[in-house]
Design a protein around this motif. Structure first.
Motif, PDB file in Angstrom:
ATOM      1  N   LEU A 192       0.611  -1.048   0.060  1.00  0.00           N
ATOM      2  CA  LEU A 192      -0.338   0.032  -0.142  1.00  0.00           C
ATOM      3  C   LEU A 192       0.785   1.155   0.415  1.00  0.00           C
ATOM      4  N   VAL A 193       1.735   0.880   0.709  1.00  0.00           N
ATOM      5  CA  VAL A 193       3.045   1.877   0.537  1.00  0.00           C
ATOM      6  C   VAL A 193       3.938   2.663  -0.793  1.00  0.00           C
ATOM      7  N   PRO A 194       4.084   2.093  -1.526  1.00  0.00           N
ATOM      8  CA  PRO A 194       4.221   2.623  -2.828  1.00  0.00           C
ATOM      9  C   PRO A 194       2.675   2.524  -3.932  1.00  0.00           C
ATOM     10  N   LEU A 195       1.838   2.087  -3.654  1.00  0.00           N
ATOM     11  CA  LEU A 195       0.909   2.411  -4.308  1.00  0.00           C
ATOM     12  C   LEU A 195      -0.026   3.925  -3.473  1.00  0.00           C
ATOM     13  N   ALA A 196       0.792   4.511  -2.705  1.00  0.00           N
ATOM     14  CA  ALA A 196      -0.227   5.537  -2.027  1.00  0.00           C
ATOM     15  C   ALA A 196       1.212   6.668  -3.037  1.00  0.00           C
ATOM     16  N   HIS A 197       1.579   6.521  -3.167  1.00  0.00           N
ATOM     17  CA  HIS A 197       2.772   7.376  -3.764  1.00  0.00           C
ATOM     18  C   HIS A 197       1.972   7.749  -5.697  1.00  0.00           C
ATOM     19  N   PHE A 198       1.700   6.494  -5.308  1.00  0.00           N
ATOM     20  CA  PHE A 198       1.383   6.390  -7.291  1.00  0.00           C
ATOM     21  C   PHE A 198       0.077   6.933  -7.440  1.00  0.00           C
ATOM     22  N   GLU A 199      -0.740   6.705  -6.127  1.00  0.00           N
ATOM     23  CA  GLU A 199      -1.966   8.034  -5.964  1.00  0.00           C
ATOM     24  C   GLU A 199      -1.732   9.356  -6.229  1.00  0.00           C
ATOM     25  N   ILE A 200      -0.551   9.983  -4.772  1.00  0.00           N
ATOM     26  CA  ILE A 200       0.221  11.147  -5.106  1.00  0.00           C
ATOM     27  C   ILE A 200      -0.087  12.031  -6.758  1.00  0.00           C
ATOM     28  N   VAL A 201       1.212  11.447  -6.647  1.00  0.00           N
ATOM     29  CA  VAL A 201       1.656  11.682  -8.716  1.00  0.00           C
ATOM     30  C   VAL A 201       0.819  11.397  -9.788  1.00  0.00           C
ATOM     31  N   ALA A 202      -0.150  10.349  -9.702  1.00  0.00           N
ATOM     32  CA  ALA A 202      -1.335  10.068 -10.181  1.00  0.00           C
ATOM     33  C   ALA A 202      -2.198  11.679 -10.367  1.00  0.00           C
ATOM     34  N   ALA A 203      -2.725  12.191  -9.127  1.00  0.00           N
ATOM     35  CA  ALA A 203      -3.651  13.188  -8.196  1.00  0.00           C
ATOM     36  C   ALA A 203      -2.953  14.587  -8.740  1.00  0.00           C
ATOM     37  N   ALA A 204      -1.949  14.230  -8.812  1.00  0.00           N
ATOM     38  CA  ALA A 204      -0.934  15.797  -9.147  1.00  0.00           C
ATOM     39  C   ALA A 204      -0.963  16.163 -10.525  1.00  0.00           C
ATOM     40  N   ARG A 205      -1.215  14.887 -11.211  1.00  0.00           N
ATOM     41  CA  ARG A 205      -0.843  14.970 -12.748  1.00  0.00           C
ATOM     42  C   ARG A 205       0.610  15.687 -12.873  1.00  0.00           C
ATOM     43  N   THR A 206       1.161  14.979 -12.819  1.00  0.00           N
ATOM     44  CA  THR A 206       2.871  15.107 -13.287  1.00  0.00           C
ATOM     45  C   THR A 206       2.954  14.201 -14.538  1.00  0.00           C
ATOM     46  N   PRO A 207       3.788  14.643 -15.453  1.00  0.00           N
ATOM     47  CA  PRO A 207       4.307  14.247 -16.944  1.00  0.00           C
ATOM     48  C   PRO A 207       4.162  12.886 -16.439  1.00  0.00           C
ATOM     49  N   MET A 208       3.616  11.968 -16.985  1.00  0.00           N
ATOM     50  CA  MET A 208       3.639  10.491 -16.810  1.00  0.00           C
ATOM     51  C   MET A 208       5.131   9.903 -17.171  1.00  0.00           C
ATOM     52  N   SER A 209       6.605  10.070 -17.011  1.00  0.00           N
ATOM     53  CA  SER A 209       7.353  10.020 -17.722  1.00  0.00           C
ATOM     54  C   SER A 209       8.150   9.148 -16.825  1.00  0.00           C
ATOM     55  N   ARG A 210       9.630   8.176 -17.046  1.00  0.00           N
ATOM     56  CA  ARG A 210       9.730   7.103 -16.364  1.00  0.00           C
ATOM     57  C   ARG A 210      11.163   8.000 -14.788  1.00  0.00           C
ATOM     58  N   GLY A 211      11.022   8.722 -15.820  1.00  0.00           N
ATOM     59  CA  GLY A 211      12.034   9.084 -15.061  1.00  0.00           C
ATOM     60  C   GLY A 211      11.055  10.483 -13.684  1.00  0.00           C
ATOM     61  N   GLY A 212      10.128  10.793 -13.968  1.00  0.00           N
ATOM     62  CA  GLY A 212       9.621  12.045 -13.011  1.00  0.00           C
ATOM     63  C   GLY A 212       8.871  11.649 -12.321  1.00  0.00           C
ATOM     64  N   TRP A 213       8.965   9.931 -11.924  1.00  0.00           N
ATOM     65  CA  TRP A 213       7.656   9.526 -11.357  1.00  0.00           C
ATOM     66  C   TRP A 213       8.131   9.923  -9.434  1.00  0.00           C
ATOM     67  N   PHE A 214       8.559   9.222  -8.692  1.00  0.00           N
ATOM     68  CA  PHE A 214       8.905   9.161  -7.311  1.00  0.00           C
ATOM     69  C   PHE A 214      10.110  10.328  -7.476  1.00  0.00           C
ATOM     70  N   SER A 215      10.138  10.652  -5.738  1.00  0.00           N
ATOM     71  CA  SER A 215      11.282  11.439  -5.620  1.00  0.00           C
ATOM     72  C   SER A 215      12.211  11.182  -4.811  1.00  0.00           C
ATOM     73  N   PHE A 216      13.625  10.964  -4.268  1.00  0.00           N
ATOM     74  CA  PHE A 216      14.201  10.588  -3.786  1.00  0.00           C
ATOM     75  C   PHE A 216      13.730   9.663  -1.907  1.00  0.00           C
ATOM     76  N   GLU A 217      12.708  10.948  -1.674  1.00  0.00           N
ATOM     77  CA  GLU A 217      12.344  10.748  -0.652  1.00  0.00           C
ATOM     78  C   GLU A 217      11.274   9.021  -0.797  1.00  0.00           C
ATOM     79  N   ALA A 218      10.420   9.492  -1.531  1.00  0.00           N
ATOM     80  CA  ALA A 218       9.540   8.308  -2.164  1.00  0.00           C
ATOM     81  C   ALA A 218      10.044   7.372  -2.134  1.00  0.00           C
ATOM     82  N   GLN A 219      11.045   7.392  -2.832  1.00  0.00           N
ATOM     83  CA  GLN A 219      11.911   6.036  -3.192  1.00  0.00           C
ATOM     84  C   GLN A 219      12.018   5.027  -2.212  1.00  0.00           C
ATOM     85  N   ARG A 220      12.917   5.988  -1.174  1.00  0.00           N
ATOM     86  CA  ARG A 220      12.992   5.086   0.165  1.00  0.00           C
ATOM     87  C   ARG A 220      12.351   5.203   0.504  1.00  0.00           C
ATOM     88  N   ASP A 221      11.150   5.376   0.878  1.00  0.00           N
ATOM     89  CA  ASP A 221       9.878   4.665   1.920  1.00  0.00           C
ATOM     90  C   ASP A 221       9.748   3.856   1.049  1.00  0.00           C
TER      91      ASP A 221
END
Length: 296
Positions: A192-221
């Motif tokens: 559920l933790v990575p799924l939550a980060h997916f939901e956050i990015v999707a809700a913000a409508r960030t450009p869906m690029s391979r390199g632009g999904w998760f911040s370093f803090e999110a990756q660590r989480d």
């Protein structure tokens, strides 16, 4: 058993499906997975379940299946958010179809009073109809008090709390992290933790690029959550383990962490889940593309 029942149901033979649902009584994790798969298989043909119910009105499996199948049929009618202004008729049809799922699910819950799965399905109904938060909380209470660690129930709760459905990122992440920290051995709730980060990015409508999904803090989480999940448990793999491997695999793939991505996606056995791949596009296509790029 489920694969064979799905294949038979796709041909119009519902008897194996009824048998595997009856076999799942008392095992909510398996029951939830089976009713979800079988309902998606018969979406558009739920009247065939009604025909079976005409001869077996006291069967909680059939009422549950009918309610969930009607939910799946309703979701297929959901208008695109960007086009709702010109789809008033479709919006009305969608809400009407959603409401038709309610009574079968309540009937299933009334017959099998300890079963949390009808309440999980009612959570999706509350989400789909955008009911007030108090209503969503009440249904979650009924589900969680019957089976506190039900994976599919926790996922529905996560979506309830997500920014895309009126919640907040902080509340959703807090719920996901708490579920991961208190998960029973072998439970895939840490996914559920990575799924939550997916939901956050999707809700913000960030450009869906391979390199632009998760911040370093999110990756660590996400890495930390993966470390909390030991797949081994008594009785074999959790029914939702493939789904969790999809979530972790997709998250690591989008973070360019190839080794853990390969490790998780190799354990999916060629099966993909709608989430999180639907955030990238067509789930099947995105799953296969990731596997190809990882040489799986």
């Amino acid at each position: 058993m489920l694969d064979e029942a799905v294949e038979a149901a796709s041909r119009g033979d519902l008897r194996p499906a009824a048998a595997v649902l009856a076999d799942s009584r008392g095992d909510p994790e398996t029951r939830s997975l089976r009713v979800e798969a079988l309902s998606r298989t018969v979406a558009g043909a739920s009247r065939s379940i009604e025909a079976m119910l005409a001869y077996d009105q006291g069967n909680p499996d059939l009422w549950l299946w009918l309610g969930r199948a009607r939910l799946e049929e309703a979701w297929d009618l959901r208008p695109d958010v960007r086009a709702r202004a010109v789809q008033a008729d479709r919006q009305h049809a969608y809400r009407s179809a959603m409401e038709q799922a309610r009574q079968p699910l309540l009937t299933a819950a009334g017959i099998a009073r300890s079963d949390p799965v009808p309440w999980e399905c009612l959570m999706w109904l509350a989400i789909g109809l955008d009911r007030p938060r108090t209503d969503k909380d009440a249904v979650w209470y009924e589900c969680s008090r019957r089976w506190p660690t039900l994976y599919s129930g926790a996922m529905a709760r996560l979506i309830t709390l997500s920014p895309g459905w009126g919640g907040t990122a902080g509340e959703m992440l807090g719920f996901a992290r708490s579920a991961a920290a208190h998960a029973p051995e072998g439970s895939p709730l840490p996914a559920l933790v990575p799924l939550a980060h997916f939901e956050i990015v999707a809700a913000a409508r960030t450009p869906m690029s391979r390199g632009g999904w998760f911040s370093f803090e999110a990756q660590r989480d996400i890495v930390s959550a993966a470390g909390h999940w030991a797949e081994r448990r008594l009785g074999g793999a959790h029914p939702r383990s493939v789904e969790a491997h999809n979530i972790f695999g997709a998250a690591f793939y989008l973070s360019d962490l190839r080794r853990p991505a390969r490790g998780h996606l190799a354990r999916t056995g060629g099966r993909f889940s709608r989430l999180p791949w639907s955030h990238l596009g067509d789930p099947g296509q995105q799953y296969r593309r990731a596997c190809a790029r990882l040489n799986l």
